[in-house]
Design an enzyme around this catalytic site. Structure first.
Site, mmCIF file in Angstrom:
data_model
loop_
_atom_site.group_PDB
_atom_site.id
_atom_site.type_symbol
_atom_site.label_atom_id
_atom_site.label_comp_id
_atom_site.label_asym_id
_atom_site.label_seq_id
_atom_site.Cartn_x
_atom_site.Cartn_y
_atom_site.Cartn_z
ATOM 1 N N HIS A 12 0.886 -0.981 -0.083
ATOM 2 C CA HIS A 12 0.107 -0.101 0.127
ATOM 3 C C HIS A 12 1.002 1.161 -0.146
ATOM 4 O O HIS A 12 1.896 1.508 0.832
ATOM 5 C CB HIS A 12 -0.803 -0.191 1.158
ATOM 6 C CG HIS A 12 -2.029 0.947 1.265
ATOM 7 N ND1 HIS A 12 -2.173 1.802 2.425
ATOM 8 C CD2 HIS A 12 -2.614 1.624 0.354
ATOM 9 C CE1 HIS A 12 -3.249 2.614 2.347
ATOM 10 N NE2 HIS A 12 -3.441 2.478 0.859
ATOM 11 N N GLU A 39 0.639 -0.422 -4.741
ATOM 12 C CA GLU A 39 -0.394 0.596 -5.123
ATOM 13 C C GLU A 39 0.002 1.932 -4.735
ATOM 14 O O GLU A 39 0.893 2.310 -4.003
ATOM 15 C CB GLU A 39 -1.434 0.065 -3.922
ATOM 16 C CG GLU A 39 -2.860 0.973 -4.422
ATOM 17 C CD GLU A 39 -2.823 2.252 -3.226
ATOM 18 O OE1 GLU A 39 -3.834 2.958 -3.524
ATOM 19 O OE2 GLU A 39 -1.837 2.538 -2.385
ATOM 20 N N ASP A 41 -1.283 6.348 -5.303
ATOM 21 C CA ASP A 41 -2.345 7.428 -5.526
ATOM 22 C C ASP A 41 -1.623 8.448 -6.756
ATOM 23 O O ASP A 41 -0.742 8.996 -6.484
ATOM 24 C CB ASP A 41 -2.897 8.145 -4.126
ATOM 25 C CG ASP A 41 -3.612 7.272 -3.129
ATOM 26 O OD1 ASP A 41 -4.592 6.495 -3.288
ATOM 27 O OD2 ASP A 41 -2.623 6.889 -2.145
ATOM 28 N N HIS A 54 -1.890 11.059 -1.992
ATOM 29 C CA HIS A 54 -3.153 10.664 -1.684
ATOM 30 C C HIS A 54 -3.942 11.877 -1.409
ATOM 31 O O HIS A 54 -5.352 11.929 -1.846
ATOM 32 C CB HIS A 54 -2.921 9.823 -0.414
ATOM 33 C CG HIS A 54 -4.233 9.258 0.007
ATOM 34 N ND1 HIS A 54 -5.446 10.280 0.901
ATOM 35 C CD2 HIS A 54 -5.074 8.392 -0.188
ATOM 36 C CE1 HIS A 54 -6.317 9.478 1.312
ATOM 37 N NE2 HIS A 54 -6.086 8.307 0.639
#
Length: 253
Positions: A12, A39, A41, A54
């Protein structure tokens, strides 16, 4: 996608919470723990550069207010990349990472491609820029991964962003992110030609996994940080978990 090319374990925001999220430092630390998929953003700067962050605002994960001044907008997407690239995106986490810059999608793509890593790009628009961001991120991803055997997986909570990504680059795989099972969630994912549903882990049970699988979707979960939770999801037959606990889970398992 008839063959699912992605690993089961996904780090993450690069390295969960062990390094400053969404930075290359976090990717490198995640890789040191054995992770091969990350992952992150991605949003747009004011001049259209896709970069990793994010929050809509700069305060939590950069020194944006200090550097850009309290009189200017704290929204990351309101600033040009030339200004954003000078911010410290690591000092908020710990002194170890002080001075770590924000990462552009271009930087991250080069790192992943050179090392054979996989990427889940969450399209994270500044509010009001869903269509613009979805199209721009998809176009950038298609260009950056044009020669890659496995493209990045594009996901978003915003159907408008996924629809724009689909219109721009329909060949790129997409996944709908869900924090609740709102009315029409399955039909929306089908309309968007998604290949995956990426759900809050609590949403998966025998019934929802069956619905997803029967409709042809892969089932992924966020953010899974406990062994019992991961085991429950594997027992249900889901296909991948996004975790902060890169220090707890061995990604080869």
């Amino acid at each position: 996608m008839t063959d699912w090319p992605y690993p089961r374990w996904i780090a993450h925001r690069g390295a969960g919470k062990l390094a400053p999220e969404n930075t290359l430092a976090a990717f490198r630390l995640g890789a040191q723990h054995g992770y091969r998929m990350f992952e992150c953003d991605v949003k747009l700067s004011a001049d259209g550069i896709p970069f990793l962050m994010h929050d809509a605002t700069l305060e939590r994960t950069t020194n944006g207010r200090e550097m850009l001044g309290n009189a200017v907008s704290g929204v990351g997407g309101d600033h040009r990349w030339s200004a954003l690239s000078l911010l410290d995106a690591g000092g908020w986490h710990s002194r170890t990472w002080a001075g770590e810059p924000l990462a552009s999608l271009d930087n991250v793509a080069r790192y992943c491609l050179q090392n054979g890593y996989f990427l889940n790009i969450e399209i994270k628009p500044t509010p009001g820029t869903e269509v613009q961001t979805g199209a721009a991120v998809a176009n950038a991803a298609a260009a950056l991964w044009k020669d890659a055997a496995v493209p990045p997986l594009l996901t978003s909570f915003q159907p408008e962003a996924l629809e724009a990504a689909r219109a721009a680059q329909p060949q790129l795989p997409r996944g709908l992110l869900l924090d609740s099972l709102w009315m029409g969630w399955l039909e929306t994912a089908l309309t968007l030609d998604c290949v995956a549903l990426v759900c809050n882990q609590a949403l998966w049970d025998a019934s929802t996994v069956l619905q997803a699988k029967s409709a042809g979707f892969r089932a992924l979960s966020y953010t899974v940080n406990d062994e019992w939770a991961a085991q429950r999801l594997w027992d249900l037959g889901t296909d991948g978990v996004i975790t902060d606990r890169i220090d707890l889970f061995a990604p080869g398992s």
